[in-house]
Design a protein around this motif. Structure first.
Motif: not given
Length: 356
Positions: A162-165, A170-175, A352-353
């Motif tokens: 899924s695109n949601e997962d 992506l947000v996790h990797i950026i964090s 938020v991200w």
């Protein structure tokens, strides 16, 4: 006939080295020394191989013979000097921050770093952040900015339904590029052939390349702490079930925890580890049912891959390495635009991200 220059005694050699060595002590009570290597000053741990080889060379140049016993005496004296007269410093592993500016250690021999601020990035050869370089740390590729690069181009490297997962990933990797803050535990779940290990390797290459990219779960608590402390990002592969005591340790790693053990060959001295790291786990079934750990985790299911050859897998990894330099620069820039959110608690930051 000129009188021969008087040869220094071993006591004079030791005294000169100790007196002229600038030393520091870290927040974890690890002693570092400033030495010259290839015309540049670098800071290294005195118990490490680099510093011992430096001493070996210095003593050999003076005495014309190898004296390992003297090296041990010098290290003990420098430790004493650091304890009473050394400057206290804060060290970092792979990524550090100073006065709102981020420094990413490329781990190259010529000491090159990426300096990242809200104005952009720059390759520099000096960093105000002292990096505690581990023996397993691998070099990172040099960045190459691409204004047209989309983070969604990374989706082809991950077997996520899924695109949601994938947005959550992506947000996790950026964090993970944000040091000194809470990082959720990323857990990949999937059947055999769903490329769980490959997904972990891809993320490791982007954030913190290492000679040991993934490993099995250690059997003892002390081995677990030691392994986690050796990298900025740690990955444990193919886990069937987490021990209860590991659940508690992993919960502490998210927000930051202190771990102590008895120092080797002593009865009263202790070694303290202050740990806060990026952690990735994978397995076929749910690894735990502990609510505290699940509350600090992001669980992403992976779908089963069609048959992929080893050559295709190598090509995937090769292409990822070519693009990961662009990815981590885009990640840093995305973070700097929204850095006001980093103090938000747990999954609120992800909500938020994802809307950005």
């Amino acid at each position: 006939m000129k009188e021969k220059e008087k040869k220094k005694s071993i006591t004079e050699i030791v005294s000169s080295i100790v007196e002229n060595t600038k030393c520091f002590i870290s927040q974890e009570k690890i002693v570092f020394a400033e030495i010259e290597q290839q015309g540049k000053l670098i800071i290294v741990p005195i118990d490490g191989e680099v510093f011992k080889n430096y001493l070996l060379y210095k003593i050999f140049m003076e005495e014309q013979k190898i004296n390992t016993e003297v090296i041990n005496h010098i290290i003990l004296l420098i430790k004493a000097k650091a304890q009473y007269d050394g400057e206290t410093i804060i060290t970092a592993n792979r990524i550090g921050v100073k006065k709102g500016i981020f420094y990413y250690d490329l781990a190259k021999e010529e000491n090159r770093y990426i300096r990242i601020s809200s104005k952009g990035y720059k390759i520099v050869q000096e960093s105000p952040v002292v990096f505690n370089k581990k023996s397993i740390t691998s070099t990172q590729v040099l960045p190459k900015e691409n204004e047209n690069y989309s983070l969604w181009e990374l989706k082809k490297y991950f077997n996520i339904a899924s695109n949601e997962d994938f947005t959550l990933l992506l947000v996790h990797i950026i964090s993970c590029f944000i040091p000194n803050t809470s990082h959720h535990i990323l857990i990949f779940l999937g059947n055999q052939g769903s490329a769980k290990t490959t997904a972990c390797r891809f993320i490791k290459q982007i954030v913190d390349p290492s000679t040991i990219d993934i490993s099995a779960m250690p059997r003892g608590k002390e081995d677990l702490i030691l392994q986690i402390s050796s990298s900025y990002m740690t990955i444990f592969d193919n886990i069937s079930r987490l021990k209860e005591e590991y659940n508690d340790i992993f919960c502490q790693l998210v927000t930051g925890g202190n771990f102590i053990k008895r120092k080797l060959y002593t009865d009263s001295d202790i070694v303290a580890y202050s740990l806060q790291c990026c952690l990735i786990l994978n397995g076929i079934n749910y690894l735990t049912n502990q609510p505290d750990l699940l509350d600090r985790s992001i669980v992403i299911p992976l779908k089963k891959y069609h048959l992929v050859t080893e050559k295709q897998n190598r090509n995937f990894l090769h292409n990822l390495k070519k693009n990961c330099h662009t990815f981590y620069i885009v990640s840093f820039k995305r973070f700097h635009k929204q850095r006001r959110y980093i103090k938000m608690f747990r999954l609120k930051i992800f909500h938020v991200w994802q809307t950005l």
